[in-house]
Design an enzyme around this catalytic site. Structure first.
Site, PDB file in Angstrom:
ATOM      1  N   ALA A  44       0.820  -1.218   0.000  1.00  0.00           N
ATOM      2  CA  ALA A  44       0.000   0.000   0.000  1.00  0.00           C
ATOM      3  C   ALA A  44       0.851   1.264   0.000  1.00  0.00           C
ATOM      4  CB  ALA A  44      -0.940  -0.010   1.186  1.00  0.00           C
ATOM      5  N   GLU A  80     -15.809   7.118 -21.371  1.00  0.00           N
ATOM      6  CA  GLU A  80     -15.349   5.788 -21.803  1.00  0.00           C
ATOM      7  C   GLU A  80     -16.308   4.726 -21.299  1.00  0.00           C
ATOM      8  OE1 GLU A  80     -10.881   6.881 -20.550  1.00  0.00           O
ATOM      9  OE2 GLU A  80     -11.292   4.762 -20.860  1.00  0.00           O
ATOM     10  N   CYS A  99      -9.725   9.977 -21.875  1.00  0.00           N
ATOM     11  CA  CYS A  99      -9.966  10.960 -20.827  1.00  0.00           C
ATOM     12  C   CYS A  99     -10.173  12.376 -21.341  1.00  0.00           C
ATOM     13  CB  CYS A  99      -8.818  10.945 -19.820  1.00  0.00           C
ATOM     14  SG  CYS A  99      -8.605   9.300 -19.093  1.00  0.00           S
ATOM     15  N   THR A 145      -6.725   3.589  -9.327  1.00  0.00           N
ATOM     16  CA  THR A 145      -7.124   4.974  -9.588  1.00  0.00           C
ATOM     17  C   THR A 145      -8.407   5.146 -10.398  1.00  0.00           C
ATOM     18  OG1 THR A 145      -5.660   4.908 -11.509  1.00  0.00           O
ATOM     19  CG2 THR A 145      -4.761   5.880  -9.483  1.00  0.00           C
ATOM     20  N   HIS A 148      -4.422  17.027 -17.008  1.00  0.00           N
ATOM     21  CA  HIS A 148      -5.089  15.744 -16.812  1.00  0.00           C
ATOM     22  C   HIS A 148      -4.350  15.001 -15.711  1.00  0.00           C
ATOM     23  CE1 HIS A 148      -7.020  11.996 -17.187  1.00  0.00           C
ATOM     24  NE2 HIS A 148      -5.976  11.369 -17.713  1.00  0.00           N
TER      25      HIS A 148
END
Lengths: 130, 350, 386
Positions: B29, B80, B112, B153, B234
């Site tokens: 993690a 998307e 994106c 993500t 982005h």
């Protein structure tokens, strides 16, 4: 639900477009084309509701029909819109949070779908007002 | 002058933390969080999808400022994860905001940057006086393949921008784009999850196109980074935008309000647009904002924006809809099992 | 208008009948009723069959014709009609039969009810039962039938002093009665704990607050009163037949916890018969859910709103109480083959009035039946006298 039956009431389902009898002033949601009080003497027009209301009663559905399977437990409630009419709807909140008298407002959500390849039925649910 | 007339954002209330995903797949993690700069990502509710997110974002924009729905001449939704492969999300949005039937609509796909492509289209239609207002929406319920790096993500959320040409809250002074045929990240028709080229997505993908569009913009308008108050790039993770900002000469302060990915994840078509919204949430009249989106496949759209007095006027009520900060606050956390159920990752009996 | 009498009754066992088809169920019940009446089929003038949803449960419509055919009546071309009012289909079929005889139009008429529910899965039957409610505006939103009654219970318990334990006692009492009824689906006794520990279906209703999914059929024979003694020494007179409607959706009701159609039908029945509440010796009410029995007792006027829970807990509605409710075991213990329930209620009252209710007999000269469709959009009330 069939394609045409769902489509016919899209403005009602997406935007809480109901009706009003201008003869007696009464509001209707779900919409009615005939005022139960004035009947043929009633003049009916469309009316778009604000989407704000209060929970009148509720339950938590734990055993649902096939269409809503796997979405349980969910809150089903009768909400009284500020303009007067009451409707049956889901409240998107944890079951522990729902209370009689709670203020709620409308949101746009996916109600159900006709399987994996059929059409998706969008509509209005409610969320607690913060 | 063409620009942003109003904007709205929608982010679902659920989150999953990166360590919880790492726990399931045996990842470290701390390494992941340090490497990506992302700590948690948003997860849609069981009854939310790109269409419901797009509608709520558009409605938020309409609550902040009075827009006659009949004056909306175009709606473009970039995603998307459109709920239908054939049947536009834009039509559902149009119906839900009362803009139908006198309008044009279409759905866009460009990874994106599908949403920012929609902004450009609306700009052209508004500027040429074809329509008074257009709405461009970027929204996604992004899918990352289980166990893949992108799963940390891939998030859910969206933003809507109403484009007009008078009394805007922010003028879009210029837009330009840099586009090539680059297979950095893709999804074939019928496949559940996208694939990507690993490290190839960096320099030949993101960095080449973002810098390409940004430098084209500096040339076109004759500016450099110090002319701007804010910049949004982005944000597939926190590292890429931080690195490209540095490469171009922007500071950490300039990108800070627009860098939402650490607490939100990558909302794909919503990413740059939510970053721009978060910046507009705090911007003041006179602020100049630089935006460059990126979509795999690949391309970048750059925008040079100046905030107007109208943003603080009585005509525009920022408080009529939640700010990005408000939408990021007080989430409800899910474990991986519920997350998998919410994202439809569990194989069900058909 | 002529007076009408019931001269024969018949009821199949209610339960999950894997080996028995829809048409076989009806034939069994019909044969029992005709046997009891001492009649043979060719004397019948007409048939009224209550059935809610054969079209969805077994993909069969045109039930009137199907039943006449398989009951051997097609050769006589006997008139046969399917009657539908959701869960009040049986009670309404009885009313249609009574009306046909009272008007002089027909003389010897069978009123029957049948439902075959177990040929589809539970999820499918939940959806089919929801069509008794408002499909477009309740079902579409995710409402289930138990969910609608649960919302009545939530509202009721918010406004009146009904406890969860008192509500459970409705089911306990009905199982106690069902244990003595040979046709009941459930013959086991239960306790309040059984109810309270059963799984939640729609808060606050639990599994044992709900009537089950059941197969079954029932039939009765009605004739003009002045011909009854040709067939039987113990005819039972129909003293009142009343029906009322209300809004289909629960959200459109005047008062969520009051079934106004029950109030209206009850008043009409008492007016027709000229009787008062104290004259009624037993009443079969529509306990599709425990809360429905609580509301029924009050809405029929046997006590004030808010008091039925206390009355139940005190034993006033038990077999030995002042007003025995659901001596048959109700829908909870007998089971609820939807179209058959209303006719089964008539069978129970007739059996009690004849003195034939072995093991669960009450001292009775006048009985009442109360059959509800949906969450109260149709209510049918009958009063019968020995």
């Amino acid at each position: 639900m069939s394609v045409s039956r769902f489509w016919r009431k899209i403005p009602q389902r997406y935007n809480l477009v109901g009706t009003q009898c201008t003869t007696c002033g009464r509001y209707f949601f779900p919409p009615r084309s005939l005022c139960p009080d004035c009947r043929r003497d009633g003049n009916i027009i469309d009316h778009r509701f604000n989407g704000e209301g209060t929970v009148v009663t509720y339950t938590v559905i734990r055993s649902a029909s096939d269409q809503f399977e796997h979405t349980t437990p969910y809150v089903l409630a009768i909400v009284e819109l500020d303009e007067g009419p009451r409707l049956t709807t889901q409240v998107a909140c944890p079951p522990e949070e729902v209370k009689i008298g709670m203020r709620v407002k409308s949101i746009f959500r996916r109600i159900a779908a006709d399987g994996e390849s059929g059409t998706i039925h969008y509509g209005t649910k409610f969320v607690p007002v913060e | 002058m063409v620009g942003i007339y109003s904007y709205g954002v929608y982010i679902p209330r659920y989150r999953i933390k990166v360590p919880e995903i790492a726990r399931v797949w045996g990842g470290n993690a701390n390494d992941v969080m340090r490497g990506l700069g992302v700590f948690e990502k948003s997860v849609p509710d069981l009854d939310e999808d790109t269409a419901t997110i797009a509608v709520e974002a558009a409605r938020a924009a309409m609550r902040r400022r009075t827009v006659d729905p009949e004056a909306i001449g175009a709606i473009y939704v970039g995603s998307e994860s459109h709920p239908y492969a054939v049947k536009p999300t834009a039509c559902t949005v149009g119906e839900a905001i009362g803009a139908t039937p006198n309008m044009t609509a279409a759905d866009y796909e460009f990874a994106c940057k599908a949403g920012t492509a929609g902004i450009q289209t609306c700009m052209g239609m508004v500027k040429s006086r074809m329509i008074p207002f257009g709405i461009a929406i970027g929204a996604d319920v992004a899918q990352g393949a289980p166990g893949d790096a992108l799963e940390y993500t891939a998030a859910a959320g969206g933003a809507a921008f109403v484009i007009g040409d008078e009394n805007t809250i922010a003028e879009i002074n210029e837009t330009c784009s840099f586009t090539t045929d680059t297979p950095d990240f893709w999804r074939r028709e019928g496949q559940n999850y996208p694939r990507h080229g690993g490290r190839f997505t960096g320099d030949p993908g993101y960095f080449k196109h973002v810098q390409g569009a940004a430098r084209l913009m500096f040339e076109k308008v004759g500016t450099d980074p110090k002319d701007y108050d804010y910049a949004i790039f982005h944000q597939p993770n926190a590292k890429f935008p931080q690195r490209v900002a540095k490469m171009l000469g922007f500071t950490e302060e300039q990108i800070r309000p627009g860098l939402v990915v650490p607490r939100l994840g990558n909302t794909y078509s919503g990413a740059s647009m939510i970053g721009l919204a978060a910046t507009l949430d705090v911007a003041k009249p006179g602020d100049r904002i630089f935006v460059t989106s990126f979509g795999s496949g690949a391309g970048s759209d750059a925008f040079d924006i100046t905030v107007n007095d109208t943003i603080d006027s009585a005509e525009f009520d920022r408080t009529a809809a939640p700010t990005v900060e408000k939408l990021l606050a007080n989430p409800t956390y899910l474990d991986y099992a519920l997350y998998a159920k919410h994202k439809g990752k569990i194989v069900m009996q058909k | 208008m002529r007076d009408v009498a019931v001269i024969g009754v018949g009821c199949t066992e209610f339960g999950e009948h894997w080996s028995t088809s829809f048409r076989d169920l009806f034939v069994k019940a019909g044969a029992l009723a005709l046997e009891d009446a001492g009649l043979s089929g060719e004397t019948l003038d007409a048939l009224y069959v209550g059935n809610m949803s054969a079209g969805r449960f077994i993909e069969q419509e045109h039930i009137g014709a199907l039943i006449a055919d398989y009951a051997g009546l097609a050769t006589n071309h006997t008139a046969s009609t399917r009657v539908e009012a959701a869960c009040a289909s049986g009670g309404l079929a009885f009313r249609q039969a009574v009306t046909a005889v009272a008007s002089g139009m027909e003389d010897i008429v069978v009123a029957a009810g049948v439902e075959k529910m177990t040929d589809v899965g539970t999820g499918a039957s939940v959806d089919m039962l929801a069509s008794a409610a408002d499909r477009e505006w309740e079902g579409f939103a995710g409402a289930t039938f138990p969910g609608l009654y649960a919302m009545i219970a939530t509202d009721y318990m918010h406004r009146y002093p009904l406890t969860r334990e008192q509500l459970a006692q409705v089911a306990v009492k009905n199982h106690e009665n069902g244990a003595k009824n040979p046709i009941a689906q459930f013959r086991n006794r239960i306790t309040v704990d059984t109810v309270l520990n059963s799984s939640l279906v729609a808060d606050p209703l639990r599994l044992f607050d709900c009537s089950p999914i059941t197969d079954g059929a029932a039939a009765v024979v009605v004739v003009p009163l002045d011909r009854a003694r040709e067939f039987t020494d113990s005819p039972v007179r129909v003293l009142a037949s009343a029906q009322a409607s209300d809004t289909i959706a629960l959200h459109d009701r005047r008062d969520i916890s009051t079934l106004d159609a029950t109030v209206a039908a009850g008043k009409r029945a008492f007016a027709q018969s000229g009787l008062a509440h104290k004259d009624i010796d037993l009443v079969e009410v529509h306990d599709c859910f425990t809360i429905a029995e609580i509301c029924a007792i009050e809405d029929l006027g046997f006590c004030k709103k808010g008091e039925a829970g206390r009355l139940t807990a005190e034993g006033a509605t038990a077999l030995g109480g002042e007003i025995p409710v659901n001596t048959s075991g109700g829908l909870k213990a007998c089971g609820h083959p939807v179209g058959a329930t209303g006719i089964k209620q008539i069978c129970e009252v007739v059996t009690q009035l004849r003195g034939d209710a072995v093991g669960r007999q009450v001292d009775a000269e006048v009985g009442m039946t109360h059959n509800v469709g949906g969450t109260g959009a149709t209510v049918v009330v009958h009063i019968l006298g020995a």
